[in-house]
Design a protein around this motif. Structure first.
Motif, PDB file in Angstrom:
ATOM      1  N   TYR A   6     -13.631  33.104 -20.231  1.00 57.53           N
ATOM      2  CA  TYR A   6     -13.844  34.342 -19.486  1.00 57.53           C
ATOM      3  C   TYR A   6     -13.789  34.068 -17.985  1.00 57.53           C
TER       4      TYR A   6
ATOM      5  N   TRP B 213     -15.613  34.970 -15.498  1.00 58.72           N
ATOM      6  CA  TRP B 213     -16.880  34.584 -14.858  1.00 58.72           C
ATOM      7  C   TRP B 213     -17.237  33.130 -15.163  1.00 58.72           C
ATOM      8  N   GLU B 214     -16.819  32.629 -16.322  1.00 57.92           N
ATOM      9  CA  GLU B 214     -17.102  31.241 -16.670  1.00 57.92           C
ATOM     10  C   GLU B 214     -16.285  30.271 -15.809  1.00 57.92           C
TER      11      GLU B 214
END
Length: 125
Positions: A18, A20-21
């Motif tokens: 993802y 955000w990761e």
């Protein structure tokens, strides 16, 4: 078979699929069991014949700093192959977990074994 182990090795890295990761470093936990290529260190009590635990930890820190992985599986595989090649380990077990990433789950991760394990190892506990 003589096995050294590293338990609860924690480090921050960017890993995941993802967006955000890929932006925020997450804490991961690693546990390793590494078969020694020989028994010389146990027989002669000589550091030159032993695996350097600190160097193994440094190798893992370098992997985390230099590489980006989407999957824990790929990170575990890279660590396993590095340990086997750099330290001539005939067998390695690598567990990698993300901590607190899924609600209600303390750890989520993967455990892989590579190489050939002789009978009679220990679990390091």
């Amino acid at each position: 078979m003589d096995i050294i182990f590293l338990r609860n090795f924690r480090a921050k890295t960017r890993i995941g699929i993802y967006p955000w990761e890929r932006k925020v470093a997450q804490t991961i936990q690693l546990d390793l069991e590494i078969a020694l290529p020989n028994k010389r260190a146990a027989m002669n009590d000589c550091i030159e014949d032993a695996m350097d635990y600190a160097q193994i930890a440094q190798s893992i820190h370098e992997i985390l700093a230099e590489h980006n992985f989407s999957l824990l599986e790929a990170l575990a595989e890279h660590i396993a192959q590095t340990i086997m090649l750099q330290y001539e380990a005939p067998w390695v077990k690598v567990s990698v977990a993300k901590l607190g990433i899924v609600r209600g789950v303390e750890k989520i991760g993967i455990c892989i074994e590579r190489g050939i394990k002789e009978k009679g190892g220990c679990n390091g506990e």
